[in-house]
Scaffold this motif. Structure first.
Motif, PDB file in Angstrom:
ATOM      1  N   ALA A  60     -31.902 -29.925 -32.361  1.00 31.80           N
ATOM      2  CA  ALA A  60     -33.289 -30.381 -32.460  1.00 31.80           C
ATOM      3  C   ALA A  60     -34.079 -29.467 -33.387  1.00 31.80           C
ATOM      4  N   ILE A  92     -30.947 -27.886 -27.274  1.00 34.94           N
ATOM      5  CA  ILE A  92     -31.415 -29.266 -27.339  1.00 34.94           C
ATOM      6  C   ILE A  92     -30.887 -29.898 -28.619  1.00 34.94           C
ATOM      7  N   TRP A  93     -30.231 -31.049 -28.472  1.00 33.12           N
ATOM      8  CA  TRP A  93     -29.671 -31.775 -29.609  1.00 33.12           C
ATOM      9  C   TRP A  93     -30.328 -33.153 -29.698  1.00 33.12           C
ATOM     10  N   THR A  94     -30.527 -33.584 -30.934  1.00 28.18           N
ATOM     11  CA  THR A  94     -31.137 -34.884 -31.194  1.00 28.18           C
ATOM     12  C   THR A  94     -30.064 -35.867 -31.646  1.00 28.18           C
ATOM     13  N   ASP A 112     -33.577 -36.794 -27.379  1.00 26.96           N
ATOM     14  CA  ASP A 112     -33.062 -35.427 -27.265  1.00 26.96           C
ATOM     15  C   ASP A 112     -32.236 -35.280 -25.997  1.00 26.96           C
ATOM     16  N   VAL A 113     -31.186 -34.469 -26.100  1.00 22.96           N
ATOM     17  CA  VAL A 113     -30.286 -34.244 -24.973  1.00 22.96           C
ATOM     18  C   VAL A 113     -30.042 -32.746 -24.836  1.00 22.96           C
ATOM     19  N   PRO A 114     -30.262 -32.149 -23.653  1.00 24.26           N
ATOM     20  CA  PRO A 114     -29.935 -30.732 -23.449  1.00 24.26           C
ATOM     21  C   PRO A 114     -28.428 -30.567 -23.225  1.00 24.26           C
TER      22      PRO A 114
END
Length: 337
Positions: A60, A92-94, A112-114
């Protein structure tokens, strides 16, 4: 005996060490992070072959992004090792999907995904998409005139569990006269009609007043869906009203004349209704089927008509009464010189 004693002594020293290690180490975390993703249709079925979806992902806020494509089942797995991909790290990844053609997102297309260590399962994500099919319903009378103001209702048939009922009024908004356009998901639908208030009708096509349509997406050659069409045809009886006013012309003023008989006749000369003017000199004829009528006033001795004694009118509006005025003046049989 000496050998046995040595072995027992060694085990006695080892067991406390293993026990201590197990107590201080705790749950063993996984040393990698993985993601499993899928793309599905609105009805929960996989969107696999012949479709291939490209997923964009990255940390992210970072400038660098990477892509992965779905397989024949509409699924993908991460990480993809370098150089094609990148190993996943905590944070956090988008994830993003940009559907092509007529497909639209039911769920968010970017989110977004942790990600982090310690899970025994891969993180699972998915996108739900839908493509709509235009269905145009035409509403006409038995003379093929378009009918506006009719509510057309589309209901999902049994088995079409993921769809939602819709209602569109003919001629409303951007619709053409007498038409109601829907954007429906694929599946079986039942279409019904509802007349405007005060309208009486007889269904002609279909006689049941409802139709079933299997909505299927068909490419028109440009990547867009072919519109599907339905038609409802009815013999319509609409109702309106006529208000008749009766006045005495006296010294350039109009005075209401109560108690005068007014007769309403159909085009064939038969009597449709009769009534008498009230204290305001008015009588109303309601619930009249649309069409031509002739209004006749009573002829009385001692009164001379100052307007025609019969008036032809056409009732064609359910929201507004047709108005007719009759004016008379007293005839005393002499004049002042």
């Amino acid at each position: 005996m000496r050998t046995l004693a040595a072995v027992i002594l060694a085990l006695g020293l080892l067991i406390p060490c293993v026990s201590a290690f197990a107590q201080t180490q705790g749950p063993t975390p996984l040393d990698r992070i993985c993601v499993e993703g899928s793309v599905i249709n609105f009805d929960e079925t996989p969107l696999g072959a012949p479709y291939t979806w490209t997923i964009t992902y990255g940390a992210a806020g970072a400038q660098d992004t990477h892509t992965v494509t779905t397989d024949a089942n509409g699924q993908f797995s991460l990480p993809v090792p370098p150089p094609e991909g990148v190993m996943l790290e905590p944070g956090i990844w988008t994830f993003s999907l940009n559907p092509t053609g007529p497909w639209e997102g039911v769920t968010p297309l970017t989110f977004d995904v942790p990600l982090g260590y310690g899970s025994q399962e891969c993180v699972r994500i998915r996108w739900k998409l839908v493509r709509y099919v235009p269905v145009i319903v035409t509403k006409i009378d038995d003379q093929h005139n378009p009918l506006n103001g009719w509510v057309i209702r589309a209901e999902p048939a049994r088995g079409n569990w993921f769809a939602t009922p819709q209602e569109v009024t003919t001629g409303s908004g951007a619709n053409e006269p007498g038409e109601a356009e829907f954007r429906l998901t694929e599946g079986q639908w039942v279409f019904k009609e509802r007349a405007p208030s005060g309208v009486v009708y007889t269904p002609i096509m279909p006689a049941s007043g409802q139709q079933t349509l299997n909505v299927v997406w068909q490419d028109d050659g440009t990547g867009n869906p072919k519109p599907l069409r339905l038609r409802f045809k009815n013999r319509v009886t609409e109702f309106g009203c006529i208000e008749v006013y009766k006045f005495d012309l006296f010294e350039e003023s109009s005075i209401p004349l109560p108690g005068w008989k007014i007769t309403l006749k159909r085009a064939n000369g038969s009597v449709a209704a009769t009534g008498y003017t009230d204290a305001a000199g008015m009588v109303r004829f309601s619930n009249l089927p649309f069409g031509p009528y002739t209004v006749h006033e009573e002829i009385r001795n001692g009164w001379a008509p100052a307007s025609p004694t019969s008036v032809s009118v056409t009732v064609n509006n359910a929201d507004r009464c047709v108005g007719v005025n009759f004016i008379n003046e007293q005839d005393f049989g002499f004049s002042f010189v």
